[in-house]
Design an enzyme around this catalytic site. Structure first.
Site, PDB file in Angstrom:
ATOM      1  N   GLU A 126       0.844  -1.185   0.000  1.00  0.00           N
ATOM      2  CA  GLU A 126       0.000   0.000   0.000  1.00  0.00           C
ATOM      3  C   GLU A 126       0.885   1.243   0.000  1.00  0.00           C
ATOM      4  O   GLU A 126       1.869   1.301   0.735  1.00  0.00           O
ATOM      5  CB  GLU A 126      -0.920   0.018   1.228  1.00  0.00           C
ATOM      6  CG  GLU A 126      -1.758  -1.246   1.358  1.00  0.00           C
ATOM      7  CD  GLU A 126      -2.593  -1.292   2.632  1.00  0.00           C
ATOM      8  OE1 GLU A 126      -2.801  -0.224   3.251  1.00  0.00           O
ATOM      9  OE2 GLU A 126      -3.037  -2.399   3.009  1.00  0.00           O
ATOM     10  N   GLU A 218     -10.053   6.039   1.619  1.00  0.00           N
ATOM     11  CA  GLU A 218     -10.531   5.248   2.757  1.00  0.00           C
ATOM     12  C   GLU A 218     -10.634   6.156   3.974  1.00  0.00           C
ATOM     13  O   GLU A 218      -9.774   7.010   4.199  1.00  0.00           O
ATOM     14  CB  GLU A 218      -9.580   4.093   3.051  1.00  0.00           C
ATOM     15  CG  GLU A 218      -9.979   3.267   4.285  1.00  0.00           C
ATOM     16  CD  GLU A 218      -8.954   2.192   4.630  1.00  0.00           C
ATOM     17  OE1 GLU A 218      -9.177   1.464   5.614  1.00  0.00           O
ATOM     18  OE2 GLU A 218      -7.926   2.099   3.928  1.00  0.00           O
TER      19      GLU A 218
END
Length: 302
Positions: A126, A218
Site C-alpha cells: 500500500e 478510505e
C-alpha cells in the site's frame, strides 16, 4: 541498490521534486536516509508492545476494500478485474481533509495484493498519503520491517506540501510501484524519484504477481463509519475538477513489463451518500480516471 530497469511505456520526464517541511532545516548526507522520529504517543497507539509496528490478521481484513469485515471503515475506490498484475501507476491530487477526532483517519492510496483474505493468507503493498494515522495497530512507513529505503531526500511519513485548494490550485503527486523482472523486488517511485523497494523474499504470493490492484480513498472511524471525517477534499465527486479529489492516468503493468491504461474498473462505494466515486471519460491527458470523496456525515448519511 537500483532497479534493473523500468516499465516500458514509462515517459522519461525528469523527477518532480517532492517538498517536505523538514527540507527547511537541512538535508541528509549521502549513505543515510531521513527517518521520522518515533514518539511516545506512536508507541502508545499499539494495543501492546508486542504488537507495535504490526498488523493482526483481523486488522488486515478491516483495512482493505476487498474485505467484507469493514466495520468502521468506508471506501470509494476503483478496483481492477482479477488477473495477473506486476505493478501500477497513478497520479493523485493532494488534500488536507478534516478528521473528526484523533481516532479517525483519512487516506488516498493504491493497493496491490495477492492471496486470500478469508484464510488470513494475504500479501499487500500500500502506498499513498494519509491524514492522521491508524490509532490502534498498523505497520506503516519505516515502522515496518521489510521496506528498504534508498533515497535520502524523502522522509516516509513526512508532510507533503503544498496541498490542493478548493476552487483553486491543484497539486498532484505520482506513485509508481512495479515488480523488477530480474530481482523480483517491488520498487516504489514517488514523483519520478526512486524511494526504495520491498524485497521479494518477504512475500509469498507477491513473489509471483498480484491478483488485484485498487486505488482510491478510505476513512476509518471509531463511530462505525458514521463520522464527519472527510475523504479527499471532503466534497462529492459530482463537483468535478478543482473541487473533488481525483486519481488519473491509472495504469497497470502486464507480464511483459508494459504500462497499460487500466480498463474494466469497478467502482466500490459501500456508502455512496457518505463517500462516493464517479468515473470519467478517458482522455489523452488524463487517461483512465475517476473522482471520489465526500464529507461523511450529512442529512443523507446520518
Amino acid at each position: 541498490m537500483h532497479p534493473s530497469g523500468y516499465p516500458y511505456g514509462e515517459s522519461n520526464i525528469a523527477p518532480h521534486p517532492i517538498t517536505q517541511t523538514w527540507h527547511q532545516n537541512g538535508k541528509c548526507p549521502e549513505n543515510t536516509i531521513p527517518i521520522r522520529r518515533i514518539k511516545e504517543e506512536d508507541v502508545l497507539r499499539a494495543s501492546s508492545v508486542n504488537w507495535y509496528g504490526k498488523k493482526r490478521p483481523d486488522d488486515l481484513q478491516k483495512f482493505h476494500p476487498n474485505s467484507s469485515a469493514t466495520s468502521g471503515h468506508q471506501y470509494a475506490v476503483a478496483s481492477s478485474p482479477a488477473g495477473n498484475y506486476y505493478g501500477t501507476k497513478i497520479t493523485i491530487n493532494l488534500w488536507k481533509p478534516t478528521t473528526e477526532s484523533t481516532q479517525d483517519f483519512s487516506l488516498t492510496q493504491l493497493w496491490i495484493d495477492a492471496g486470500s483474505y478469508s484464510n488470513n493468507d494475504i500479501n499487500t503493498i500500500e502506498a499513498g498519503w494519509q491524514r492522521d494515522g491508524y490509532q490502534k495497530t498498523g505497520c506503516y512507513n519505516l515502522g515496518c520491517s521489510g521496506f528498504v529505503q534508498t533515497n535520502n531526500q524523502i522522509a516516509i511519513g513526512g508532510t507533503l506540501a503544498p496541498q490542493s485548494v478548493y476552487g483553486g490550485s491543484q497539486y498532484e503527486i505520482c506513485f509508481l510501484v512495479w515488480k523488477d523482472p530480474k530481482s523480483g523486488n517491488w520498487w516504489m517511485q514517488l514523483g519520478g524519484t526512486n524511494v526504495g523497494y520491498w524485497p521479494s523474499c518477504i512475500f509469498t504470493h507477491l513473489q509471483k504477481s498480484a491478483s488485484n490492484v485498487q486505488c482510491g480513498g478510505e476513512v476509518a472511524s471509531s463511530e462505525n463509519g458514521q463520522t464527519s471525517t472527510q475523504m479527499g477534499s471532503g466534497h462529492f465527486p459530482v463537483e468535478g475538477f478543482g473541487k473533488a479529489s481525483y486519481i488519473r492516468n491509472i495504469k497497470y503493468i502486464d507480464s511483459s513489463n508494459y504500462l497499460r491504461s487500466a480498463k474494466g474498473l469497478d467502482l466500490v462505494t459501500p456508502a455512496p451518500n457518505c463517500y462516493n466515486a464517479k468515473s470519467g471519460t478517458s482522455s489523452n491527458d488524463w487517461g483512465t480516471y475517476f473522482f471520489y470523496g465526500g464529507p461523511g456525515r450529512n442529512p443523507n448519511c446520518p
